[in-house]
Design a protein around this motif. Sequence first.
Motif, PDB file in Angstrom:
ATOM      1  N   GLN A  79      -7.287   1.004  -0.273  1.00 56.41           N
ATOM      2  CA  GLN A  79      -8.059  -0.117   0.316  1.00 56.41           C
ATOM      3  C   GLN A  79      -9.162   0.404   1.206  1.00 56.41           C
ATOM      4  O   GLN A  79     -10.108  -0.102   1.222  1.00 56.41           O
ATOM      5  N   SER A  87       0.791  -1.248  -0.023  1.00 60.28           N
ATOM      6  CA  SER A  87      -0.026   0.060   0.108  1.00 60.28           C
ATOM      7  C   SER A  87       0.904   1.298  -0.173  1.00 60.28           C
ATOM      8  O   SER A  87       0.674   2.307  -0.606  1.00 60.28           O
ATOM      9  N   ASP A  97      -5.344  -1.358  -4.959  1.00 59.42           N
ATOM     10  CA  ASP A  97      -5.010  -1.755  -3.752  1.00 59.42           C
ATOM     11  C   ASP A  97      -5.988  -2.753  -3.251  1.00 59.42           C
ATOM     12  O   ASP A  97      -7.055  -2.466  -2.710  1.00 59.42           O
ATOM     13  N   GLU A  98      -5.527  -3.839  -3.431  1.00 56.78           N
ATOM     14  CA  GLU A  98      -6.448  -5.056  -3.150  1.00 56.78           C
ATOM     15  C   GLU A  98      -7.885  -4.859  -3.582  1.00 56.78           C
ATOM     16  O   GLU A  98      -8.558  -4.839  -2.908  1.00 56.78           O
TER      17      GLU A  98
END
Length: 303
Positions: A84, A41, A158-159
């Motif tokens: 995220q 991140s 991010d994810e």
Amino acid sequence: MLNVKNLTFSYDKTPVLKNISFKAKPSENIAIIGESGSGKSTLLKILYGEYDLIEGHVFWKDEEILGPKYNLVVGHDFMKYVAQEFDLMPFITVEENIGKFLSNFYPEEKQRRTAELLEVVELTKFAKIKVKTLSGGQKQRVALARALAKQPEIILLDEPFSHIDNFKKQSLRRSVFKYLKDENITCIVATHDKDDVLGFADRMIVLNQKQIAINNLPETLYKNPTTPLIASFFGEFNIINNEIVYANQLKIVKRSKLEAVVKHSYFKGPYYLVEAVLDGNVLFFENQFKLEKNAIVYIDIFK
Ligand code: ADP
Ligand code: MG
């Protein structure tokens, strides 16, 4: 082209990332993988210009991405970032969130574009729903669509599918990654999920101990995982005679030097994952059938 040159960064005294360098071409999909806390991140936020670097440079084409010390407003039109923790506007609808940054000057174009993006993230039915009533996964999809609205040249994810349930995940992944490829958008995706990588990523960067441990093709790394960290990303594995062997590369044979005692069979759908003991060490292999506890089996490596 994204060009990350020798960047080093720390939040306080100790560096979180050290000597990071890599490049990404237009339309390339690069997966950043690593354990929780490895700096995935942080790296994406740096690429976006959220932090000042101790050392190094980030360029998109000819433009340097600078931190807040040099660039008061974070963010660019050519680059979008989906964090995220996504911050949406809860009291307006899904389509209003997506269209928020699109010009009202061409209402038909705005509507067409919003509809197209709703399709990509599979939220067409939710267009008129207020964001505050959505689930976490649905919000994540709105955030994705909003980042794509003004067609960036590069997107940092991010994810991106972490909150999305398994029912939706597979088709959504295909839809989003296909859209990015079709539109020539460079994608840097931080993930700890191999399914975000296999079949989609052109390259895979492994972060470990603050540095890039490896940067290679997913296929190469899968076939030749040089470290247990890489192997564990792809699935269950064993170390036999100093060699990394996936659970699916072991099979039962009539006789062999590898004699194991079965401890447990886990139902995995297409196969059972069998936990056994070999020379006092735990061993995992895949088998079509369930095996009885304490059964003695001979196994061999098929690579
Ligand atoms: P990942 O995304 O791979 O889980 P992060 O980039 O979130 O890793 O974190 C990398 C390291 O930086 C961790 O040790 C984490 O505790 C630390 N860290 C992350 N954000 C901050 C922050 N805002 N301030 C101080 N330390 C942070
Ligand atoms: Mg993270």
